[in-house]
Design an enzyme around this catalytic site. Structure first.
Site, short mmCIF file in Angstrom:
data_model
loop_
_atom_site.label_atom_id
_atom_site.label_comp_id
_atom_site.label_asym_id
_atom_site.label_seq_id
_atom_site.Cartn_x
_atom_site.Cartn_y
_atom_site.Cartn_z
N ASP A 72 0.66 -1.37 -0.05
CA ASP A 72 -0.07 0.18 -0.09
C ASP A 72 0.97 1.11 -0.05
OD1 ASP A 72 0.70 -0.51 2.87
OD2 ASP A 72 -0.70 0.84 3.30
N GLU A 97 0.07 -1.20 5.57
CA GLU A 97 0.96 -0.77 6.47
C GLU A 97 1.01 0.77 6.76
OE1 GLU A 97 5.04 1.14 7.83
OE2 GLU A 97 3.69 1.45 5.84
#
Length: 426
Positions: A86, A180
């Protein structure tokens, strides 16, 4: 290792940057955005092409894992490497990577209007990349080097071992996870799917960096309850919640704020202060590397709430605190081999080792808390989370070489191990 496939690393990085994987803190799905699954499936196909085994994706934790099996008779323990798919909370739609070969050290105009400029005068780290192949975004989006540079560097290592089947290594597990940037991905990671002795995240940092201490982190919400009375009749009766909240903020240590802290210093930061006479709310975060200092900051807030309730009346102020992540430092310090292995790898490669504090959190915080010591290395990018983000192909290739060196040094150490896992210094 001069035959690292840099063209492959560049190709994969550019391809992955074009996939919008921006995570969404307001979505409670796993993962929080569909683009992350899209990229994980692309990487899954790539792992198959590279000859990995035991490849699996779990819908429960949205982690993709795979094994490059040992090709040596030497007994050794498995090493793991972790990268996240991400990107941060900045526009990631229609990312258009721009490639500058043999970068000349001059200004780079990111957009046609020349509103956004990568200027070495403002970003002096650019000067380190003169002569290299630099990759940026196009001015209106982030690039995604955090952490797609880590992914590309990791795949570069796997491609090296595929191209060099006689290069010995033990079991290497890789893991690619979601969310994350919002601190949710590794919380869910089922580490039974990741049977390693220790691991490394590849998230931010310059070549030669290693960070095994991050912040301990918590958030706090304070609610202030006032008493509304007509101001003309308020004497001795009104309790102004907004004023109370402001007084509370003023009571916090003035020198323990982000703008006055660096390196291993902690802080408290007020994120918002809103309300009216009847009700006010303050949101803040607490950060500290030292566990004892972290707990002391939390206790100070509770004590301050108690003092305000004694001053203004019972239950005028309420506090709720939530631990967000825990520094892996306390665990990793018990296993010096995990850090020393990297320091020796850096020295072997001619990199200047630099142990740094990671002033944030990584997936390694949660993975370490689950029992796998997991420091952070580097991915070689810069200016993360915004339009000025960049990385060089050479930096990502250097990451690949670093991972290869770590794996091979670990294999050499197998003849010198004692019987206590990880207790050896090196």
């Amino acid at each position: 290792m001069n035959d690292i496939d840099t063209a492959y690393i560049e190709q994969k990085f550019v391809e992955y940057c074009k996939v919008n994987t921006r995570s969404d803190p307001n979505n409670h799905c796993v993962p929080t955005t569909k683009g992350q699954v899209e990229l994980l499936m692309i990487i899954k196909n790539e792992l198959q092409e590279l000859g990995l085994k035991n490849i699996s994706y779990s819908a429960k934790d949205s982690y993709l894992v795979g094994l490059l099996p040992s090709n040596t008779a030497t007994l050794t323990t498995a090493v793991g490497f972790v990268a996240h798919v991400d990107t941060a909370d900045y526009n990631a739609e229609n990312v258009k990577p721009q490639i500058y070969r043999n970068y000349d050290g001059k200004k780079i105009y990111l957009d046609p209007q020349k509103d956004r400029v990568l200027d070495p005068a403002e970003f002096p780290s650019l000067k380190k990349h003169i002569g290299e192949t630099l990759i940026t975004a196009s001015g209106s989006t982030l690039l995604g080097a955090d952490d797609k540079a880590g992914i590309a560097g990791l795949l570069g290592m796997l491609k090296y071992f595929k191209n060099h089947p006689n290069a010995e290594h033990g079991d290497i597990w890789v893991a690619f996870g979601p969310d994350e940037e919002i601190g949710q991905g590794a919380k869910r990671f089922d580490i039974s799917r990741f049977p390693v002795e220790f691991a490394y995240t590849l998230d931010n940092g310059d070549p030669g960096d290693i960070a095994y201490e991050t912040f301990n982190a918590a958030s706090a919400t304070l609610q202030f309850k006032g008493t509304i009375v007509h101001p003309g009749e308020a004497y001795g009766l009104m309790v102004n919640a907004t004023t109370m909240a402001s007084e509370f903020i003023e009571s916090l240590p003035k020198d323990q704020v982000p703008e006055k802290s660096k390196d291993f210093e902690g802080f408290m930061m007020v994120l918002s202060n809103s309300g009216d006479v009847g009700y006010a709310k303050v949101e803040l975060i607490i950060r500290d590397f030292d566990t004892a200092s972290f707990l002391a900051k939390k206790k100070m807030l509770i004590d301050l709430v108690d003092a305000f309730n004694k001053k203004y009346g019972e239950n005028r102020v309420e506090i709720s605190m939530h631990d967000q992540y825990k520094s892996p430092g306390d665990l990793i310090k018990q296993y010096p081999y995990v850090v020393n292995l990297v320091l020796h790898a850096y020295e072997k490669m001619g990199l200047v080792p630099k142990i740094i504090p990671f002033r944030g959190g990584t997936d390694g915080d949660f993975i370490s808390e689950k029992g796998i010591p997991t420091p952070n290395l580097f991915n070689g990018g810069a200016n993360f989370h915004g339009p000025y983000e960049y990385v060089s192909v050479e930096s990502m290739s250097l990451l690949s070489k670093t991972l290869i060196t770590i794996v091979q040094l670990h294999l050499k150490m197998c003849d010198h191990r004692d019987n206590t896992p990880l207790k050896r210094k090196y």
